[in-house]
Design a protein around this motif. Structure first.
Motif, PDB file in Angstrom:
ATOM      1  N   GLU A 190       0.821  -1.203   0.000  1.00  0.00           N
ATOM      2  CA  GLU A 190       0.000   0.000   0.000  1.00  0.00           C
ATOM      3  C   GLU A 190       0.862   1.264   0.000  1.00  0.00           C
ATOM      4  O   GLU A 190       0.489   2.293  -0.584  1.00  0.00           O
ATOM      5  CB  GLU A 190      -0.955   0.004   1.191  1.00  0.00           C
ATOM      6  CG  GLU A 190      -0.311  -0.132   2.550  1.00  0.00           C
ATOM      7  CD  GLU A 190      -0.182  -1.587   3.001  1.00  0.00           C
ATOM      8  OE1 GLU A 190      -0.270  -1.838   4.211  1.00  0.00           O
ATOM      9  OE2 GLU A 190       0.000  -2.468   2.125  1.00  0.00           O
ATOM     10  N   SER A 209       1.243   4.030  -3.118  1.00  0.00           N
ATOM     11  CA  SER A 209       1.058   5.458  -2.852  1.00  0.00           C
ATOM     12  C   SER A 209       2.253   6.273  -3.340  1.00  0.00           C
ATOM     13  O   SER A 209       2.095   7.365  -3.893  1.00  0.00           O
ATOM     14  CB  SER A 209       0.836   5.691  -1.354  1.00  0.00           C
ATOM     15  OG  SER A 209       0.716   7.063  -1.070  1.00  0.00           O
ATOM     16  N   ARG A 236       1.906   6.729  -7.035  1.00  0.00           N
ATOM     17  CA  ARG A 236       0.911   7.761  -7.361  1.00  0.00           C
ATOM     18  C   ARG A 236       1.462   9.160  -7.086  1.00  0.00           C
ATOM     19  O   ARG A 236       1.216  10.098  -7.846  1.00  0.00           O
ATOM     20  CB  ARG A 236      -0.374   7.532  -6.560  1.00  0.00           C
ATOM     21  CG  ARG A 236      -1.158   6.286  -6.962  1.00  0.00           C
ATOM     22  CD  ARG A 236      -2.554   6.296  -6.361  1.00  0.00           C
ATOM     23  NE  ARG A 236      -2.539   6.314  -4.903  1.00  0.00           N
ATOM     24  CZ  ARG A 236      -2.569   5.230  -4.131  1.00  0.00           C
ATOM     25  NH1 ARG A 236      -2.602   4.023  -4.700  1.00  0.00           N
ATOM     26  NH2 ARG A 236      -2.588   5.329  -2.815  1.00  0.00           N
ATOM     27  N   SER A 237       2.195   9.292  -6.003  1.00  0.00           N
ATOM     28  CA  SER A 237       2.787  10.593  -5.660  1.00  0.00           C
ATOM     29  C   SER A 237       3.763  11.050  -6.728  1.00  0.00           C
ATOM     30  O   SER A 237       3.792  12.221  -7.131  1.00  0.00           O
ATOM     31  CB  SER A 237       3.485  10.518  -4.298  1.00  0.00           C
ATOM     32  OG  SER A 237       2.583  10.116  -3.279  1.00  0.00           O
ATOM     33  N   GLU A 275      -3.278  13.390  -1.300  1.00  0.00           N
ATOM     34  CA  GLU A 275      -2.085  12.657  -1.725  1.00  0.00           C
ATOM     35  C   GLU A 275      -1.435  13.312  -2.941  1.00  0.00           C
ATOM     36  O   GLU A 275      -0.203  13.317  -3.067  1.00  0.00           O
ATOM     37  CB  GLU A 275      -2.466  11.211  -2.052  1.00  0.00           C
ATOM     38  CG  GLU A 275      -1.274  10.297  -2.294  1.00  0.00           C
ATOM     39  CD  GLU A 275      -1.699   8.879  -2.625  1.00  0.00           C
ATOM     40  OE1 GLU A 275      -1.497   7.985  -1.794  1.00  0.00           O
ATOM     41  OE2 GLU A 275      -2.251   8.676  -3.737  1.00  0.00           O
ATOM     42  N   THR A 284       2.316  10.657   0.064  1.00  0.00           N
ATOM     43  CA  THR A 284       1.840   9.645   1.005  1.00  0.00           C
ATOM     44  C   THR A 284       1.701  10.223   2.407  1.00  0.00           C
ATOM     45  O   THR A 284       2.653  10.762   2.980  1.00  0.00           O
ATOM     46  CB  THR A 284       2.811   8.456   1.034  1.00  0.00           C
ATOM     47  OG1 THR A 284       3.013   7.979  -0.295  1.00  0.00           O
ATOM     48  CG2 THR A 284       2.277   7.343   1.917  1.00  0.00           C
ATOM     49  N   THR A 338      -3.843   9.489   1.668  1.00  0.00           N
ATOM     50  CA  THR A 338      -3.710   8.109   1.201  1.00  0.00           C
ATOM     51  C   THR A 338      -4.841   7.241   1.712  1.00  0.00           C
ATOM     52  O   THR A 338      -5.303   6.325   1.020  1.00  0.00           O
ATOM     53  CB  THR A 338      -2.343   7.539   1.620  1.00  0.00           C
ATOM     54  OG1 THR A 338      -1.306   8.399   1.142  1.00  0.00           O
ATOM     55  CG2 THR A 338      -2.128   6.141   1.073  1.00  0.00           C
ATOM     56  N   GLU A 347      -7.677   7.917  -0.535  1.00  0.00           N
ATOM     57  CA  GLU A 347      -7.432   7.320  -1.845  1.00  0.00           C
ATOM     58  C   GLU A 347      -7.708   5.821  -1.825  1.00  0.00           C
ATOM     59  O   GLU A 347      -8.325   5.273  -2.746  1.00  0.00           O
ATOM     60  CB  GLU A 347      -5.977   7.574  -2.254  1.00  0.00           C
ATOM     61  CG  GLU A 347      -5.638   7.175  -3.674  1.00  0.00           C
ATOM     62  CD  GLU A 347      -6.217   8.119  -4.707  1.00  0.00           C
ATOM     63  OE1 GLU A 347      -6.501   7.643  -5.832  1.00  0.00           O
ATOM     64  OE2 GLU A 347      -6.398   9.313  -4.396  1.00  0.00           O
ATOM     65  N   ALA A 348      -7.240   5.149  -0.762  1.00  0.00           N
ATOM     66  CA  ALA A 348      -7.378   3.695  -0.665  1.00  0.00           C
ATOM     67  C   ALA A 348      -8.687   3.269  -0.006  1.00  0.00           C
ATOM     68  O   ALA A 348      -9.065   2.095  -0.084  1.00  0.00           O
ATOM     69  CB  ALA A 348      -6.201   3.112   0.115  1.00  0.00           C
TER      70      ALA A 348
END
Length: 532
Positions: A15, A19, A22-23, A105, A110, A115, A118-119
């Motif tokens: 996870e 992240s 994505r960052s 995020e 993160t 985050t 997002e998750a």
């Protein structure tokens, strides 16, 4: 230990690694100082109100402990920050973390707020697991806050402290606090929404059952219902639900997929909303049969634009002759009556006499005598069968059968389908499409001109657009906006008042007397319900 200057997925939890990726794709640099733009946030939101007493108590309970509690909304905007010790307060303030800051995020990388949103799941971010090195001195655990009634993600509670602290107890603290906040959200939810939720859970015990609940600012649906409906179908379903005022109503609908369904809309007691239950239609609807020998003459009644002529021609069959009472104004009563008499003297197909509500009392009496003396079958059409505003009693009493055509405002669920079919007929190409939002606006309009009015609007759209999506702003100006939808009870009240005014011939004093209210009360309800 992970490097603070470059992020590697080696040994990183999945996870955290996702992240970081994505960052990086958001264009963030781990070694730069985060931009923390602040805006004012409301101090009176439901989430902040529900959380405030819980945060007050936890700060007293952990007084002096090196902890910080951060409450953020569904957009990662900080609503409240509480500190259990001055040292943590100063460290957080030095970082620039305060109410109004957004910890999304894609803005700060993160972290245990952005985050988590997002998750959509709880997450511990420990020290160097933060994407930006500026946050490496902290460890935080974020717990999502789910509204227990609507099941929407309302925000996040973040419990944090120094990276050197024992972070194992962050999770149980956050989970306990979020449980209390969610309980307070449920208690602060209006009783109507709780009743709607109870009705939905009761109906949705079987997961394969397609059911929905529609209320003010609230829509709940089972996976089976979501799989069944396309976006364009939702406008038709909502319009059908609007017809369920005080009792259950069953409507038939052809979905975008081509499947035929029946959906029953049942008002939820104390819920100010409707439970919608879907079932696959077993048989195709039967066409309206032609009248039997005992059902002539036939009276077809409907408001202007509801399709009286179409229904009369359908009932009459091929070869029917049409005589319009509106022509009396041009031809004169004598000439018009002579022409009708000649038609009725001859043998032949059905004679359709349209708009008989325009006939004077003497002419209506004459027409009734002519009909009684003819061997031909006759269909009469009128806007109303009411003695005060419609046709003469001699004609009403003469008819052996009657067909009432409901106005569009009483069958709103048909409007999206009608609009799509009309557009297909009017459009030059098949590349023109009414969006779901546009269909919802059309379905909510009252359409006093009924089918004729909506046909004119669709014709205008087809002339101005040749391809692409038709959005609400493409509609003619009077049709673009829809007011706040009425509740079933208010909708029923509106229908009763409108019917009373129509029965009183537009005389509002007489309508108020028939309703048993004062004229001032009636005018107040006209204003509230936006009745012209």
């Amino acid at each position: 230990m992970l490097s603070s200057s470059a992020h590697s997925t080696v040994d990183a939890r999945p996870e955290i690694a996702s992240s970081w990726m994505r960052s990086q794709l958001s264009g963030l640099d781990s070694d730069t100082t985060p931009r923390l733009d602040r805006i004012d946030v409301s101090s009176d939101g439901c989430l902040r109100r529900a959380a405030a007493p819980v945060l007050d108590r936890i700060c007293r309970e952990f007084d002096g402990a090196p902890l910080v509690f951060v409450l953020a909304d569904h957009d990662a905007r900080i609503l409240d920050i509480r500190h259990a010790s001055p040292a943590v307060r100063d460290a957080v303030a030095w970082m620039g973390i305060e109410p109004g800051i957004r910890l999304a995020e894609d803005e700060v990388g993160t972290n245990a707020v952005g985050t988590v949103l997002e998750a959509r799941q709880p997450l511990l971010v420990h020290g160097p697991e933060h994407f930006m090195s500026a946050f490496h001195e902290f460890s935080c655990f974020g717990q999502p806050i789910i509204h227990p009634i609507t099941r929407r993600l309302e925000g996040v509670l973040d419990v944090g402290g120094g990276a050197g602290e024992d972070h194992r107890y962050f999770a149980p603290i956050a989970q306990r606090l979020v449980g209390e906040i969610e309980d307070r959200l449920a208690l602060s939810t209006p009783v109507a929404q709780r009743n709607l939720l109870a009705a939905f859970h009761s109906a949705a015990r079987r997961k394969e059952r397609p059911v929905m609940v529609l209320g003010e600012g609230m829509v709940l649906a089972t996976p089976a219902a979501l799989d069944l409906l396309d976006p364009a179908d939702h406008a038709a379903v909502r319009a059908g639900a609007d017809t369920a005022h005080t009792t259950a109503v069953t409507n038939r609908l052809t979905l975008e997929s081509g499947r035929e369904v029946e959906f029953t809309c049942t008002p939820v007691d104390g819920g100010n909303g409707v439970l919608v239950d879907f079932a696959m239609a077993r048989t195709s609807p039967k066409p309206q049969p032609r009248p039997s020998v005992e059902e002539w003459p036939l009276l077809v009644v409907g408001e202007t634009g509801t399709g009286r002529t179409t229904e009369a021609v359908r009932a009459a069959g091929p070869g029917g002759a049409i005589v319009d009472a509106a022509d009396v104004v041009h031809t004169g009563e004598q000439a018009w009556a002579v022409g009708l008499g000649r038609q009725l003297e001859q043998d032949g197909a059905v004679v359709i006499i349209e708009n008989v509500h325009f006939l004077t009392d003497s002419m209506a009496t004459l027409v009734a005598r002519l009909i009684r003396g003819t061997r031909r079958h006759v269909v009469l059409t009128s806007t109303s069968a009411n003695d005060d505003a419609g046709i003469h009693p001699s004609l009403v009493g003469l008819c052996a059968a009657r067909r009432e055509l409901a106005p569009l405002r009483r069958r709103r669920h048909e409007i999206p389908g009608l609009a799509r079919r009309m557009l297909a007929e009017e459009a030059v190409t098949s590349d023109l499409r009414l969006t779901p939002a546009t269909l919802q606006v059309l379905a909510a309009h009252p359409w006093p001109g009924n089918l004729a009015e909506i046909r004119r609007v669709i014709h205008a759209l087809a002339r101005t657009r040749s391809a692409g999506d038709i959005i609400p702003t493409d509609l003619p100006a009077p049709y673009r906006e829809v007011g706040t939808p009425l509740s079933p009870i208010r909708h029923a009240e509106r229908e009763v008042i409108v019917a009373a005014i129509e029965a009183a011939g537009g005389n509002k004093l007489k309508a108020a007397q028939s309703l048993g209210v004062s004229r001032s009360t009636l005018y107040n309800r006209l204003r509230v319900l936006k009745i012209a």
